[in-house]
Design an enzyme around this catalytic site. Structure first.
Site, PDB file in Angstrom:
ATOM      1  N   LYS A  36      39.000  56.035  10.296  1.00 50.31           N
ATOM      2  CA  LYS A  36      39.662  54.919  10.629  1.00 50.31           C
ATOM      3  C   LYS A  36      40.383  54.865  11.772  1.00 50.31           C
ATOM      4  O   LYS A  36      40.686  55.903  12.457  1.00 50.31           O
ATOM      5  CB  LYS A  36      40.892  54.528   9.476  1.00 50.31           C
ATOM      6  CG  LYS A  36      40.243  54.438   8.252  1.00 50.31           C
ATOM      7  CD  LYS A  36      41.644  54.218   7.179  1.00 50.31           C
ATOM      8  CE  LYS A  36      41.335  54.711   5.738  1.00 50.31           C
ATOM      9  NZ  LYS A  36      42.658  55.236   5.010  1.00 50.31           N
ATOM     10  N   ARG A  92      48.906  52.235  -7.201  1.00 46.54           N
ATOM     11  CA  ARG A  92      49.669  51.003  -7.119  1.00 46.54           C
ATOM     12  C   ARG A  92      49.320  50.121  -8.274  1.00 46.54           C
ATOM     13  O   ARG A  92      49.928  49.716  -8.933  1.00 46.54           O
ATOM     14  CB  ARG A  92      49.772  50.457  -5.835  1.00 46.54           C
ATOM     15  CG  ARG A  92      50.486  51.250  -4.705  1.00 46.54           C
ATOM     16  CD  ARG A  92      49.999  50.720  -3.414  1.00 46.54           C
ATOM     17  NE  ARG A  92      48.671  50.906  -3.068  1.00 46.54           N
ATOM     18  CZ  ARG A  92      47.795  50.997  -2.014  1.00 46.54           C
ATOM     19  NH1 ARG A  92      48.679  50.527  -0.861  1.00 46.54           N
ATOM     20  NH2 ARG A  92      46.754  51.256  -1.771  1.00 46.54           N
ATOM     21  N   HIS A  95      55.473  54.730   0.250  1.00 46.34           N
ATOM     22  CA  HIS A  95      55.237  56.365   0.465  1.00 46.34           C
ATOM     23  C   HIS A  95      56.423  57.080   0.276  1.00 46.34           C
ATOM     24  O   HIS A  95      56.512  58.149  -0.471  1.00 46.34           O
ATOM     25  CB  HIS A  95      54.672  56.597   1.749  1.00 46.34           C
ATOM     26  CG  HIS A  95      53.232  55.937   2.253  1.00 46.34           C
ATOM     27  ND1 HIS A  95      52.940  55.307   3.424  1.00 46.34           N
ATOM     28  CD2 HIS A  95      52.332  56.106   1.644  1.00 46.34           C
ATOM     29  CE1 HIS A  95      51.950  55.092   3.288  1.00 46.34           C
ATOM     30  NE2 HIS A  95      51.190  55.488   2.402  1.00 46.34           N
ATOM     31  N   SER A 153      49.918  50.256   4.121  1.00 41.52           N
ATOM     32  CA  SER A 153      50.129  50.323   5.739  1.00 41.52           C
ATOM     33  C   SER A 153      49.286  49.144   6.471  1.00 41.52           C
ATOM     34  O   SER A 153      49.762  48.858   7.176  1.00 41.52           O
ATOM     35  CB  SER A 153      49.467  51.858   6.087  1.00 41.52           C
ATOM     36  OG  SER A 153      50.331  52.836   5.350  1.00 41.52           O
TER      37      SER A 153
HETATM   38  O1  PNS Z   1      45.976  57.573   3.196  1.00 42.46           O
HETATM   39  P1  PNS Z   1      44.533  57.621   2.618  1.00 42.46           P
HETATM   40  O2  PNS Z   1      43.594  57.057   3.636  1.00 42.46           O
HETATM   41  O3  PNS Z   1      44.325  56.841   0.930  1.00 42.46           O
HETATM   42  O4  PNS Z   1      44.180  59.135   2.413  1.00 42.46           O
HETATM   43  C1  PNS Z   1      42.931  59.615   1.943  1.00 42.46           C
HETATM   44  C2  PNS Z   1      42.884  61.182   2.026  1.00 42.46           C
HETATM   45  C3  PNS Z   1      43.457  61.748   3.313  1.00 42.46           C
HETATM   46  C4  PNS Z   1      43.709  61.755   0.982  1.00 42.46           C
HETATM   47  C5  PNS Z   1      41.397  61.330   1.763  1.00 42.46           C
HETATM   48  O5  PNS Z   1      40.659  60.732   2.771  1.00 42.46           O
HETATM   49  C6  PNS Z   1      41.028  63.124   2.100  1.00 42.46           C
HETATM   50  O6  PNS Z   1      41.552  63.977   1.265  1.00 42.46           O
HETATM   51  N1  PNS Z   1      40.616  63.646   3.318  1.00 42.46           N
HETATM   52  C7  PNS Z   1      40.366  64.750   3.608  1.00 42.46           C
HETATM   53  C8  PNS Z   1      38.896  65.041   3.496  1.00 42.46           C
HETATM   54  C9  PNS Z   1      38.299  65.324   2.250  1.00 42.46           C
HETATM   55  O7  PNS Z   1      38.709  66.445   1.623  1.00 42.46           O
HETATM   56  N2  PNS Z   1      37.559  64.615   1.532  1.00 42.46           N
HETATM   57  C10 PNS Z   1      37.048  64.885   0.324  1.00 42.46           C
HETATM   58  C11 PNS Z   1      38.008  63.973  -0.634  1.00 42.46           C
HETATM   59  S1  PNS Z   1      37.460  64.001  -2.411  1.00 42.46           S
END
Ligand code: PNS
Length: 165
Positions: free
Chosen positions: A47, A96, A23, A134
């Site tokens: 989660k 990645r 990150h 993570s």
């Molecule tokens: O670190 P992560 O878990 O890969 O991040 C995922 C994240 C936070 C980017 C995604 O879950 C997100 O944007 N959540 C916010 C809710 C939302 O907008 N969902 C629709 C995404 S298309």
């Protein structure tokens, strides 16, 4: 589109539970591309996180304080709504391996459908970090492995404190 007062603003969203060196590499490289980079932690995550949002914000703030154009924040609800409130024009994500691609593509296309004016920009993870997540860091650390070099030293210290080492 450029915000007149702030220039190009990008959001780097995620769980960051906890932040890894992968990150951090992305933050460093992403911050060079925009005027302001906001690292934003999702609050309403389904989660079960190891660290609270406040702890994750603290850990992030400690490691990004050396980048003058990087801020740490958290958000609820739709990412694109949050990005809009922040007047961001870019969502930054890292890829990645090919296994990341499918989910990232779905999210990028959904976000574009919701807000066509916000562009998702992908950076390839640094090769030294392409296997780090993570989830794996927490797993191997929980089983007694040495995680130095995988996370910033301050994060390693917090993990050790959490484990009572
Ligand atoms: O670190 P992560 O878990 O890969 O991040 C995922 C994240 C936070 C980017 C995604 O879950 C997100 O944007 N959540 C916010 C809710 C939302 O907008 N969902 C629709 C995404 S298309």
């Amino acid at each position: 589109m450029t915000n007149q007062s702030d220039g190009h603003i990008a959001i780097y969203p995620g769980s960051f539970d906890p932040i890894t060196n992968g990150h951090l590499d992305l933050i460093e490289r992403g911050a060079r591309l925009v005027d302001k980079l906001i690292v934003a932690i999702l609050r309403n995550d389904t989660k079960q996180p190891l660290f609270t949002v406040e702890e994750r914000m603290e850990m992030l703030s400690e490691v990004v304080c050396r980048f003058p154009n990087v801020e740490v924040d958290c958000f609820d609800g739709l990412l694109v709504d949050y990005a809009g409130r922040k007047e961001a024009t870019v969502i930054l994500r890292g890829i990645r391996a090919i296994s990341d691609y499918e989910f990232e593509l779905q999210m990028a296309l959904m976000n574009r459908r919701l807000r066509p004016d916000i562009e998702t920009v992908f950076l390839m993870a640094g090769e030294a970090y392409s296997y780090i997540s993570s989830r794996l860091v927490k797993e191997v650390f929980g089983l007694g492995a040495d995680i130095s070099g995988l996370v910033p030293p301050s994060v390693e210290a917090r993990l050790k404190k959490r484990k009572g080492i």
